[in-house]
Write an enzyme that holds these catalytic residues in place. Structure first.
Site, PDB file in Angstrom:
ATOM      1  N   LYS A 173       0.673  -1.203   0.060  1.00 43.91           N
ATOM      2  CA  LYS A 173      -0.285   0.012   0.009  1.00 43.91           C
ATOM      3  C   LYS A 173       0.522   1.269   0.198  1.00 43.91           C
ATOM      4  O   LYS A 173       1.239   1.198   0.778  1.00 43.91           O
ATOM      5  CB  LYS A 173      -0.656   0.148   1.968  1.00 43.91           C
ATOM      6  CG  LYS A 173      -2.098   1.274   1.125  1.00 43.91           C
ATOM      7  CD  LYS A 173      -2.531   1.305   2.153  1.00 43.91           C
ATOM      8  CE  LYS A 173      -2.200   2.485   2.779  1.00 43.91           C
ATOM      9  NZ  LYS A 173      -1.212   3.963   1.986  1.00 43.91           N
ATOM     10  N   GLU A 246      10.859   1.478   9.730  1.00 42.27           N
ATOM     11  CA  GLU A 246      11.539   2.379   9.192  1.00 42.27           C
ATOM     12  C   GLU A 246      11.585   4.015   9.060  1.00 42.27           C
ATOM     13  O   GLU A 246      10.189   4.528   8.420  1.00 42.27           O
ATOM     14  CB  GLU A 246      12.483   2.547   7.899  1.00 42.27           C
ATOM     15  CG  GLU A 246      13.530   1.301   7.156  1.00 42.27           C
ATOM     16  CD  GLU A 246      14.700   1.566   7.861  1.00 42.27           C
ATOM     17  OE1 GLU A 246      15.092   2.050   8.613  1.00 42.27           O
ATOM     18  OE2 GLU A 246      15.326  -0.188   8.067  1.00 42.27           O
ATOM     19  N   CYS A 280      14.561  10.989   4.586  1.00 45.34           N
ATOM     20  CA  CYS A 280      14.049  10.693   6.181  1.00 45.34           C
ATOM     21  C   CYS A 280      15.630  10.955   6.121  1.00 45.34           C
ATOM     22  O   CYS A 280      16.332  11.319   7.508  1.00 45.34           O
ATOM     23  CB  CYS A 280      14.073   9.245   6.414  1.00 45.34           C
ATOM     24  SG  CYS A 280      15.311   7.933   5.129  1.00 45.34           S
ATOM     25  N   GLU A 377      11.322  17.153  13.021  1.00 46.52           N
ATOM     26  CA  GLU A 377      11.838  16.808  11.440  1.00 46.52           C
ATOM     27  C   GLU A 377      11.381  17.476  10.442  1.00 46.52           C
ATOM     28  O   GLU A 377       9.927  17.386  10.414  1.00 46.52           O
ATOM     29  CB  GLU A 377      11.865  15.407  10.860  1.00 46.52           C
ATOM     30  CG  GLU A 377      12.258  14.777  10.182  1.00 46.52           C
ATOM     31  CD  GLU A 377      11.399  13.952   9.865  1.00 46.52           C
ATOM     32  OE1 GLU A 377      10.004  13.559  10.259  1.00 46.52           O
ATOM     33  OE2 GLU A 377      12.127  12.925   9.180  1.00 46.52           O
TER      34      GLU A 377
END
Ligand code: NAD
Length: 481
Positions: A173, A246, A280, A377
């Site tokens: 997905k 992750e 990331c 972040e």
């Protein structure tokens, strides 16, 4: 490469066939802000059908390693052939320059080839008069693979290829912001992989949750935010499903006093702003000795002012838009907050007027820890440059975070830089580079940045469980009587 025209509806793939869904959702081109396509919106029933298809295909797929190898090579070939057709779809939904989309498809294909022939093999840990003890690795079953929107194809392929190579079957997905390129991959691989081995559905967060809660899913491999990772870990715990997570990062780059300011700024800028900062494992805060700060900030600002921002279909574009409006708004909010708290804007600092979700490459300074854009972040094109007193001060600040994905040290003396890099609390640390990864180099975050490892043999092991087979020798059996 021709402009992408959605001439046929993009369909979900279940059991090797197109799978219609009752509803659809809009897909927006981030360079224009306009809806350009629709994607199937999978319900819990659609998820159930896909998971059952994967479950039903598992027994045959796991039992024939030679057929798996051939099929994975054929999949790599098919994706390579379809590169110029998939890349424009990726640019239209993600925003990145077309050349980068083409590289992304090539890398995804290369993952299939890399894992096609890799075998974990059988390990004999004891072979003597009493016993033969061997370790084998068994596939887990139907795996749920859930991906984010920054590198939809590379991230998915880094999971699909080892999952299938180890003998598992897959339901993928993609993110609802970037569903089409993954659905296209499902279409390209129908007829290449046996029915049910690889299923692709698009949908929102609810569809993801339905996958993680499904009793026939035995493994969840997820890349995305730390908040979603925690929700998935909780869902998986109820059924002890295996997980690889992750997650987010807030990588520090530490510049040492003997670094060349211009060269270092160029090295860090390229990695911090690549994919418009939506990486990331990119440098997201830069620590520089106070006495070098002005020079370094100016070098960064110069690069930011000269960066070419635009639509990914324009060959001159270096950096595309943010992928979606909430993400652009988040970057704007974090920059605004920093400015209100006294930060100086050395370059950029505003949205780009007009269509689409564009934001100027932004360099901030006169800023410190405790401000949101340093502590959180940002995942976008805005980089804080923070002055430090001495290396101990820089390390303490770099490590004072729940995140632990990557980190880098930049300097002229390799011994000193390596010693500092080793003390960074991150799963991956670099000297004089950042973000450098490869198929055979483990990719893993520590702390809140992840659980488990991807790439190389470690990535393959993550889609297996160990079985110990202890065979008592005849002499031992006799002695036990
Ligand atoms: P996200 O967590 O919002 O979404 C990722 C995926 O999870 C989407 O497909 C979404 O539909 C699905 N999802 C959401 N809620 C779910 C739930 N409860 N159960 C199951 N699935 C659910 O992340 P995003 O905004 O798409 O991606 C950006 C984030 O991803 C950033 O934090 C970035 O650092 C991280 N990221 C990490 C890595 C890495 O390898 N560590 C790589 C790329 C991106």
């Amino acid at each position: 490469m021709s402009a992408f025209a959605l001439s046929v509806p993009v369909t979900a793939t279940v059991a090797g066939e197109p799978h219609p869904t009752r509803s659809t959702f809009d897909v927006v081109n981030p360079a224009t802000g306009e809806v350009f396509a629709v994607a199937p919106d999978a319900s819990a029933a659609d998820v159930d059908a896909a998971v059952k298809a994967a479950h039903n295909a598992f027994a045959a797929w796991r039992s024939d390693p030679a057929a798996r190898r051939a099929a994975l090579h054929a999949a790599a070939d098919a994706l390579t052939t379809a590169r110029d057709e998939i890349a424009p779809v990726l640019t239209a939904e993600q925003g990145k320059p077309l050349a980068e989309s083409a590289r992304e498809v090539t890398t995804a294909a290369a993952y299939f080839r890399y894992y096609a022939d890799m075998e974990l093999g059988r390990q004999v840990i004891r072979d003597d008069a009493d016993a033969l003890v061997q370790i084998v690795h068994r596939p887990l079953g139907a795996a749920a693979i859930i991906a984010p929107w920054n590198f939809p194809l590379i991230i998915a392929a880094a999971k699909i290829a080892p999952a299938l190579s180890a003998g598992n079957t897959v339901v993928l997905k993609p993110s609802p912001f970037t569903p089409l390129s993954s659905l296209r991959i499902g279409e390209v691989l129908r007829g290449v992989l046996p029915p049910g081995v690889f299923n692709v559905l698009s949908g929102g967060d609810k569809a993801g949750a339905a996958m993680t809660e499904h009793p026939l899913i035995r493994k969840i491999s997820f890349t995305g935010s730390t908040a979603t990772g925690k929700a998935i870990a909780a869902a998986a715990a109820a059924d002890l499903k295996r997980t690889t997570l992750e997650l987010g990062g807030n990588d520090a780059a530490i510049i040492l006093a003997d670094a060349d300011p211009t060269a270092v700024a160029a090295g860090i800028f390229a990695r911090a702003f690549s994919n418009t900062g939506q990486v990331c494992v990119a440098p997201k805060r830069v620590y520089v000795p106070e006495k070098l700060r002005a020079q370094v900030v100016e070098a960064f600002a110069e690069l930011a002012r000269n960066a070419r921002i635009g639509d990914g279909t324009d060959p001159a574009t270096q950096y595309g838009p943010l992928n979606n409006r909430p993400q652009r708004d988040r970057v704007a909010e974090l920059v605004g907050d920093a400015v209100r708290r006294g930060a100086t804007v050395a370059a950029g600092g505003a949205e780009i007027e007009g269509k689409g979700f564009f934001y100027q490459p932004t360099i901030l300074t006169d800023i410190s820890d405790g401000v949101r854009i340093v502590d959180e972040e940002q995942f976008g094109p805005a980089l804080p440059i923070i002055g430090y007193r001495d290396v101990e001060d820089a390390l303490a600040r770099a490590n004072a975070t729940h995140f632990g994905l990557g980190g880098s040290v930049w300097g002229g003396d390799p011994e000193q830089a390596l010693a500092v890099a080793e003390r960074m609390e991150a799963g991956m640390t670099w000297v004089n580079t950042h973000t450098a990864t490869s198929f055979d180099q483990p990719f893993a975050g520590i702390k809140w940045s992840g659980v488990g490892v991807e790439n190389g043999r470690w990535g393959l092991e993550g889609f297996t469980e160990m079985q110990v087979i202890h065979h008592a020798r005849a002499a031992k059996i006799a002695a036990q009587r």
